[in-house]
Design a protein around this motif. Structure first.
Motif, PDB file in Angstrom:
ATOM      1  N   UNK A 132    -100.397  16.625  53.663  1.00  0.00           N
ATOM      2  CA  UNK A 132    -100.821  15.343  53.098  1.00  0.00           C
ATOM      3  C   UNK A 132    -100.103  15.154  51.766  1.00  0.00           C
ATOM      4  N   UNK A 133     -99.324  14.076  51.669  1.00  0.00           N
ATOM      5  CA  UNK A 133     -98.567  13.799  50.452  1.00  0.00           C
ATOM      6  C   UNK A 133     -99.072  12.492  49.847  1.00  0.00           C
ATOM      7  N   UNK A 134     -99.656  12.594  48.656  1.00  0.00           N
ATOM      8  CA  UNK A 134    -100.196  11.436  47.953  1.00  0.00           C
ATOM      9  C   UNK A 134     -99.204  11.027  46.870  1.00  0.00           C
ATOM     10  N   UNK A 135     -98.779   9.763  46.901  1.00  0.00           N
ATOM     11  CA  UNK A 135     -97.858   9.282  45.882  1.00  0.00           C
ATOM     12  C   UNK A 135     -96.887   8.266  46.440  1.00  0.00           C
ATOM     13  N   UNK A 136     -96.029   7.775  45.559  1.00  0.00           N
ATOM     14  CA  UNK A 136     -95.003   6.815  45.949  1.00  0.00           C
ATOM     15  C   UNK A 136     -93.935   6.814  44.866  1.00  0.00           C
ATOM     16  N   UNK A 137     -92.812   6.173  45.154  1.00  0.00           N
ATOM     17  CA  UNK A 137     -91.762   6.111  44.158  1.00  0.00           C
ATOM     18  C   UNK A 137     -90.383   6.013  44.767  1.00  0.00           C
ATOM     19  N   UNK A 138     -89.382   6.254  43.942  1.00  0.00           N
ATOM     20  CA  UNK A 138     -87.992   6.000  44.317  1.00  0.00           C
ATOM     21  C   UNK A 138     -87.484   6.891  45.444  1.00  0.00           C
ATOM     22  N   UNK A 139     -88.112   8.033  45.689  1.00  0.00           N
ATOM     23  CA  UNK A 139     -87.648   8.950  46.728  1.00  0.00           C
ATOM     24  C   UNK A 139     -88.276   8.681  48.090  1.00  0.00           C
ATOM     25  N   UNK A 140     -89.018   7.589  48.243  1.00  0.00           N
ATOM     26  CA  UNK A 140     -89.716   7.342  49.503  1.00  0.00           C
ATOM     27  C   UNK A 140     -88.748   7.305  50.686  1.00  0.00           C
ATOM     28  N   UNK A 141     -87.651   6.576  50.566  1.00  0.00           N
ATOM     29  CA  UNK A 141     -86.720   6.473  51.692  1.00  0.00           C
ATOM     30  C   UNK A 141     -86.140   7.833  52.066  1.00  0.00           C
ATOM     31  N   UNK A 142     -85.785   8.632  51.057  1.00  0.00           N
ATOM     32  CA  UNK A 142     -85.230   9.959  51.330  1.00  0.00           C
ATOM     33  C   UNK A 142     -86.275  10.870  51.967  1.00  0.00           C
ATOM     34  N   UNK A 143     -87.515  10.747  51.530  1.00  0.00           N
ATOM     35  CA  UNK A 143     -88.595  11.569  52.082  1.00  0.00           C
ATOM     36  C   UNK A 143     -88.866  11.199  53.540  1.00  0.00           C
ATOM     37  N   UNK A 144     -88.983   9.908  53.808  1.00  0.00           N
ATOM     38  CA  UNK A 144     -89.248   9.490  55.189  1.00  0.00           C
ATOM     39  C   UNK A 144     -88.073   9.821  56.101  1.00  0.00           C
ATOM     40  N   UNK A 145     -86.853   9.731  55.577  1.00  0.00           N
ATOM     41  CA  UNK A 145     -85.682  10.070  56.386  1.00  0.00           C
ATOM     42  C   UNK A 145     -85.683  11.553  56.748  1.00  0.00           C
ATOM     43  N   UNK A 146     -86.048  12.410  55.812  1.00  0.00           N
ATOM     44  CA  UNK A 146     -86.085  13.844  56.101  1.00  0.00           C
ATOM     45  C   UNK A 146     -87.214  14.177  57.074  1.00  0.00           C
ATOM     46  N   UNK A 147     -88.347  13.503  56.938  1.00  0.00           N
ATOM     47  CA  UNK A 147     -89.438  13.711  57.895  1.00  0.00           C
ATOM     48  C   UNK A 147     -88.958  13.402  59.310  1.00  0.00           C
ATOM     49  N   UNK A 148     -88.222  12.313  59.463  1.00  0.00           N
ATOM     50  CA  UNK A 148     -87.678  11.961  60.785  1.00  0.00           C
ATOM     51  C   UNK A 148     -86.661  12.998  61.250  1.00  0.00           C
ATOM     52  N   UNK A 149     -85.797  13.423  60.331  1.00  0.00           N
ATOM     53  CA  UNK A 149     -84.760  14.400  60.688  1.00  0.00           C
ATOM     54  C   UNK A 149     -85.371  15.719  61.149  1.00  0.00           C
ATOM     55  N   UNK A 150     -86.445  16.141  60.484  1.00  0.00           N
ATOM     56  CA  UNK A 150     -87.101  17.405  60.830  1.00  0.00           C
ATOM     57  C   UNK A 150     -88.052  17.258  62.016  1.00  0.00           C
TER      58      UNK A 150
END
Length: 372
Positions: free
Chosen positions: A230-248
């Motif tokens: 569970x990751x609580x938060x938001x900010x400039x790295x959202x796109x990179x985070x969601x992209x890595x979640x998809x990649x993994x």
């Protein structure tokens, strides 16, 4: 302390952040009726925490700092000090310190500087190394929120070790959330009773290193652990985070809640709290997790290794070491006796070192000393 005096906190603003939480806790937790506190913000708008303090009768002044070196701000602070008979200005972070020292020059007002955190990678400049000893000469006391932050001031800011005291941040413990409320939230998030819940609360900023945490979590899943993150938060790295979640391919095991102004509900359902930062002063969310007795896995960044005593109330891993971070996560999942011991020690360590009362007592000692 027998004489009343006025303490004015100079800060960037009073939005929602670690520094602002410290100032708010210090003002609300200070019980000495002889000390009158106010706030001077050098940025606008005021923000919700400032508005809340103002609604409780705390005097808050805002002056928008102009780009570059704002000489008019020095004049505004100096006028405010004289008009309101300020005895102590407590400057939170570097820029407020510079303006505070210059504004108080030649007055009887005492100056206190507190450093709350550092950038990553940390560095100094030759200009600062020249001017900082001069600023320190006109400063009555300096504090840092961790020994690591103190060392950064010595190494990068050319300040004297003997003149910097470490005062840890203090917070109010998080109010417990009922078992029924936790169960309802888990159900709403699709978390089953047999799943281990890892979690973190941090803005989506490169310095928080969510990407390493996600890769380590993938390693934990590959080891056969039935878990969610569970990751609580938001900010400039959202796109990179969601992209890595998809990649993994871990989208079904990672829950992004977005920004939550009151994240205690989410913290309450986390079995193990994670902090993977490249750099930290004293993380407020880490303290909140400890106040609920959460075992923690953190990187050895800044003050993390002071908050979490390695193998006493959690595990401290090498900075940006995915394999070591994953191994620590697995160790807590697989060793129930260790997990239970860290639960007890987290709460005990919080109560011993990181309460609002402990912080306020330390600053009262400093306020009294500089006034004498």
């Amino acid at each position: 302390m027998s004489k009343a005096f006025n303490v004015m906190h100079i800060t960037y603003d009073m939005r929602i952040g670690g520094t602002e939480m410290v100032i708010r806790n210090l003002i609300e937790g200070f019980n000495n009726p002889l000390v009158r506190m106010s706030v001077f913000c050098i940025e606008e708008p005021l923000g919700p925490w400032g508005q809340d303090l103002a609604s409780k009768g705390i005097s808050i002044t805002t002056v928008a700092r102009q780009p570059g070196f704002d000489r008019s701000l020095i004049k505004a602070i100096r006028h405010h000090i004289k008009h309101n008979n300020i005895d102590i200005i407590h400057c939170h972070q570097y820029t407020p310190w510079v303006y505070g020292v210059l504004a108080a020059a030649g007055l009887n007002t005492r100056v206190i500087f507190t450093e709350h955190g550092r950038f990553y990678p940390d560095f100094g400049t030759w200009k600062r190394k020249l001017i900082n000893p001069v600023l320190a000469w006109f400063t009555d006391a300096s504090t840092a929120i961790s020994a690591a932050t103190k060392q950064a001031l010595i190494t990068h800011e050319h300040l004297s070790a003997s003149k910097i005291e470490v005062i840890y941040n203090g917070i109010q413990p998080v109010s417990p959330v009922t078992i029924d409320e936790q169960a309802a939230l888990k159900s709403a998030l699709g978390i089953t009773k047999d799943q281990t819940v890892f979690g973190t609360i941090a803005r989506f900023d490169p310095i928080k290193n969510h990407l390493m945490m996600l890769r380590a979590f993938k390693d934990v899943l590959n080891a056969g652990v039935n878990a969610v993150l569970v990751i609580v938060g938001d900010g400039e790295m959202r796109d990179a985070i969601t992209a890595l979640i998809d990649e993994l391919d871990i989208g079904n095991q990672v829950i992004l809640t977005g920004y939550q102004p009151q994240p205690a509900r989410y913290l309450s359902i986390m079995d193990i709290f994670l902090l993977s930062s490249f750099s930290e002063g004293t993380s407020m969310t880490l303290l909140e997790a400890m106040s609920l007795g959460k075992p923690c896995v953190v990187t050895d960044a800044g003050g993390n290794g002071e908050v979490i005593a390695h193998r006493q109330n959690g595990l401290v891993t090498e900075n940006d070491n995915q394999a070591e971070f994953a191994s620590a996560m697995l160790e807590l999942v697989n060793d129930s006796s260790l997990y239970q011991a860290y639960q007890q020690q987290s709460l005990a360590r919080f109560n011993n070192l990181f309460t609002v009362d402990a912080m306020c007592d330390a600053f009262q000692t400093i306020y009294t000393r500089v006034m004498q």
